[in-house]
Structures are given as structure tokens and as C-alpha cells.
Design a protein around this motif. Structure first.
Motif, PDB file in Angstrom:
ATOM      1  N   THR A   1      -7.750   6.395  -6.229  1.00 41.88           N
ATOM      2  CA  THR A   1      -9.002   5.676  -5.960  1.00 41.88           C
ATOM      3  C   THR A   1      -9.612   5.143  -7.251  1.00 41.88           C
ATOM      4  O   THR A   1     -10.005   3.969  -7.334  1.00 41.88           O
ATOM      5  CB  THR A   1      -9.998   6.607  -5.251  1.00 41.88           C
ATOM      6  N   GLU A   2      -9.680   5.985  -8.264  1.00 39.38           N
ATOM      7  CA  GLU A   2     -10.260   5.563  -9.541  1.00 39.38           C
ATOM      8  C   GLU A   2      -9.441   4.469 -10.196  1.00 39.38           C
ATOM      9  O   GLU A   2      -9.980   3.446 -10.662  1.00 39.38           O
ATOM     10  CB  GLU A   2     -10.359   6.775 -10.465  1.00 39.38           C
ATOM     11  N   LEU A   3      -8.125   4.658 -10.214  1.00 34.19           N
ATOM     12  CA  LEU A   3      -7.243   3.714 -10.892  1.00 34.19           C
ATOM     13  C   LEU A   3      -7.251   2.352 -10.203  1.00 34.19           C
ATOM     14  O   LEU A   3      -7.417   1.306 -10.852  1.00 34.19           O
ATOM     15  CB  LEU A   3      -5.829   4.291 -10.914  1.00 34.19           C
ATOM     16  N   LEU A   4      -7.073   2.348  -8.889  1.00 30.92           N
ATOM     17  CA  LEU A   4      -6.943   1.088  -8.161  1.00 30.92           C
ATOM     18  C   LEU A   4      -8.269   0.347  -8.068  1.00 30.92           C
ATOM     19  O   LEU A   4      -8.291  -0.888  -8.100  1.00 30.92           O
ATOM     20  CB  LEU A   4      -6.359   1.355  -6.777  1.00 30.92           C
TER      21      LEU A   4
ATOM     22  N   SER B   1       0.826  -1.197   0.000  1.00 34.98           N
ATOM     23  CA  SER B   1       0.000   0.000   0.000  1.00 34.98           C
ATOM     24  C   SER B   1       0.866   1.256   0.000  1.00 34.98           C
ATOM     25  O   SER B   1       0.544   2.255  -0.665  1.00 34.98           O
ATOM     26  CB  SER B   1      -0.936   0.019   1.212  1.00 34.98           C
ATOM     27  N   VAL B   2       1.962   1.216   0.734  1.00 31.78           N
ATOM     28  CA  VAL B   2       2.876   2.365   0.755  1.00 31.78           C
ATOM     29  C   VAL B   2       3.513   2.542  -0.616  1.00 31.78           C
ATOM     30  O   VAL B   2       3.654   3.673  -1.107  1.00 31.78           O
ATOM     31  CB  VAL B   2       3.947   2.192   1.844  1.00 31.78           C
ATOM     32  N   ARG B   3       3.888   1.439  -1.252  1.00 29.03           N
ATOM     33  CA  ARG B   3       4.455   1.541  -2.607  1.00 29.03           C
ATOM     34  C   ARG B   3       3.450   2.157  -3.576  1.00 29.03           C
ATOM     35  O   ARG B   3       3.802   3.024  -4.393  1.00 29.03           O
ATOM     36  CB  ARG B   3       4.885   0.160  -3.088  1.00 29.03           C
ATOM     37  N   LEU B   4       2.207   1.722  -3.505  1.00 26.68           N
ATOM     38  CA  LEU B   4       1.197   2.267  -4.413  1.00 26.68           C
ATOM     39  C   LEU B   4       0.950   3.742  -4.114  1.00 26.68           C
ATOM     40  O   LEU B   4       0.746   4.543  -5.042  1.00 26.68           O
ATOM     41  CB  LEU B   4      -0.097   1.468  -4.297  1.00 26.68           C
ATOM     42  N   ALA B   5       0.969   4.116  -2.850  1.00 21.68           N
ATOM     43  CA  ALA B   5       0.823   5.527  -2.505  1.00 21.68           C
ATOM     44  C   ALA B   5       1.998   6.335  -3.040  1.00 21.68           C
ATOM     45  O   ALA B   5       1.828   7.474  -3.493  1.00 21.68           O
ATOM     46  CB  ALA B   5       0.697   5.695  -0.995  1.00 21.68           C
TER      47      ALA B   5
ATOM     48  N   ALA C   1     -11.679  -2.785  -1.588  1.00 18.23           N
ATOM     49  CA  ALA C   1     -12.028  -1.423  -1.186  1.00 18.23           C
ATOM     50  C   ALA C   1     -11.174  -0.939  -0.022  1.00 18.23           C
ATOM     51  O   ALA C   1     -10.790   0.242   0.036  1.00 18.23           O
ATOM     52  CB  ALA C   1     -13.513  -1.357  -0.818  1.00 18.23           C
ATOM     53  N   SER C   2     -10.853  -1.831   0.902  1.00 18.43           N
ATOM     54  CA  SER C   2     -10.045  -1.424   2.055  1.00 18.43           C
ATOM     55  C   SER C   2      -8.643  -1.002   1.626  1.00 18.43           C
ATOM     56  O   SER C   2      -8.073  -0.045   2.179  1.00 18.43           O
ATOM     57  CB  SER C   2      -9.959  -2.562   3.074  1.00 18.43           C
ATOM     58  N   ALA C   3      -8.082  -1.679   0.643  1.00 15.97           N
ATOM     59  CA  ALA C   3      -6.753  -1.325   0.144  1.00 15.97           C
ATOM     60  C   ALA C   3      -6.792   0.010  -0.588  1.00 15.97           C
ATOM     61  O   ALA C   3      -5.885   0.843  -0.442  1.00 15.97           O
ATOM     62  CB  ALA C   3      -6.223  -2.420  -0.775  1.00 15.97           C
ATOM     63  N   VAL C   4      -7.835   0.227  -1.370  1.00 15.32           N
ATOM     64  CA  VAL C   4      -7.984   1.499  -2.086  1.00 15.32           C
ATOM     65  C   VAL C   4      -8.088   2.652  -1.092  1.00 15.32           C
ATOM     66  O   VAL C   4      -7.426   3.693  -1.245  1.00 15.32           O
ATOM     67  CB  VAL C   4      -9.221   1.472  -3.005  1.00 15.32           C
TER      68      VAL C   4
END
Length: 220
Positions: free
Chosen positions: A97-100, A67-71, A107-110
């Protein structure tokens, strides 16, 4: 950029994406195009890689490194130097939010990635927020760079704001520097704080002093 797209795919799969591999790759390539926009001088692919490298090196600090990497991938995906306040961070969080969601993440990861991206607007992190601490420490790593590298960073920021008159830029940049100096700490991971806190404060103070000197020298 193939290696970067592979890093993106690994992170998005690790966070639970269900989309097909071509869709994952296309999303990563689209993000890279954003990071390569011509008006960027500091907020470039180089900054993205630097943040990702710190996150990878310190991934054991949190149980949710993907999640940190995606952020990290999304946190400056929208970057317009003419946008006021936290507009870029909010737009980047919305894009995340839209992309993921489109890639099938839970949803929790997004929601978590969106939350992390928004933290980069002020870098104020709760003591128990390990994922937030890792992202913000990685994002601010440049502040502790050797003086010459820090000065290159500061010059790149000025180029991104070339449309702003010198007097206005000095005032706005000084406010940013004071906000960073007013943080309880620039770094939350203890071993990073031990190495980076002092050089970061020295760099920030030196730039702030230089801005004030230039203002007085030019009658500002």
C-alpha cells in the motif's frame, strides 16, 4: 536482475503508476533486495520468479493480471520466520500500500493489490475471485513439483526455521500441511487443478507422514 526490474516496471505501469521511470526502477530494486535477504532459503527471488512465471502463463484467466503481478512482487516482501501468524502477510500488504501509493497508482488498484497479498495468508479464495485464484495457484505451485524438488522446498523451509527446536517445528509444520490438505482444493484454475492436484496431495501427505515418523522415531 535487470530483466526482473523491467518486469516490475511493466506491471506497475500497466496498473496505472504515474511516477517517473527512475522511481519505478528504484522501487523494484528495493523489493529485490528484500527478496535477497540472507535468512531466506525458499522465499527467495527464485520463488518470486516462479510465481511470476505462472501468472504470466495464465494471465488470460483474469482481466487484471498486472494487479496479480504486483501482488506476487509484494506478497513475501516482508518475511521474518520468527513473526507469528499472518504478521508477514499483513506487513507485506502494508508495504504494498505504501509503495504503490507513492508510485501514483490509483487507489482502487492499490486496494486490490493489498487484498490479494492478504489472501496468501490462508489461500482461501471465493469461487468468483479470478485474480485471487491466479495468485494463490501460482504461490502454491511448488506443492505439485516432482518429489525431489518438493523435498528441496521442504528442506529450505526447515532452514528458514532453523531457530525452532525439532519437536516444535514438526508440530507447527504438520499444522500447516493439514491446513493445506483441508483446503477444498489447492488449485482453482481447472487445467492447473487437473495437472497439479494429485501430485500436491501426494507430496503434502508424504511430508506429513515423514514428520510423524520422525516424531515417533525420536520419541516426540
Amino acid at each position: 536482475m535487470t530483466g526482473l526490474v523491467e518486469r516490475w516496471r511493466a506491471a506497475v505501469r500497466g496498473a496505472g503508476a504515474t511516477a517517473a521511470e527512475p522511481d519505478l526502477s528504484a522501487a523494484g530494486e528495493d523489493l529485490l533486495r528484500r527478496w535477497e535477504e540472507p535468512h531466506r532459503h525458499y522465499h527467495t527471488v527464485g520463488h518470486l520468479v516462479a510465481v511470476l512465471d505462472v501468472v504470466d502463463a495464465e494471465a488470460g484467466w483474469t482481466g487484471d493480471a498486472d494487479s496479480v503481478r504486483l501482488a506476487a512482487w509484494c506478497h513475501d516482501a516482508v518475511y521474518d520466520p520468527q513473526s507469528p501468524g499472518d504478521t508477514n502477510e499483513r506487513a507485506s500488504a502494508g508495504l504494498a500500500t505504501e509503495l504503490l501509493t507513492g508510485l501514483g497508482l490509483p487507489a482502487s488498484a492499490v486496494t486490490e493489490v493489498e487484498r490479494l497479498v492478504l489472501l496468501t495468508a490462508g489461500h482461501r479464495v471465493e469461487p468468483t475471485d479470478r485474480a485471487g485464484a491466479l495468485l494463490c495457484d501460482a504461490d502454491l505451485a511448488i506443492l505439485a513439483a516432482p518429489a525431489a524438488a518438493y523435498d528441496e522446498y521442504a528442506a529450505a523451509i526447515r532452514r528458514e526455521y532453523h531457530h525452532v527446536p525439532d519437536e516444535n517445528f514438526r508440530a507447527g509444520r504438520a499444522a500447516v500441511l493439514r491446513d493445506l490438505l483441508d483446503l477444498p482444493t489447492r488449485y482453482r484454475l481447472p487445467h492447473l487443478a487437473a495437472r497439479w492436484e494429485q501430485p500436491a496431495r501426494e507430496n503434502l501427505t508424504r511430508e506429513l507422514t515423514h514428520l510423524h515418523w520422525r516424531g515417533h522415531a525420536w520419541g516426540g
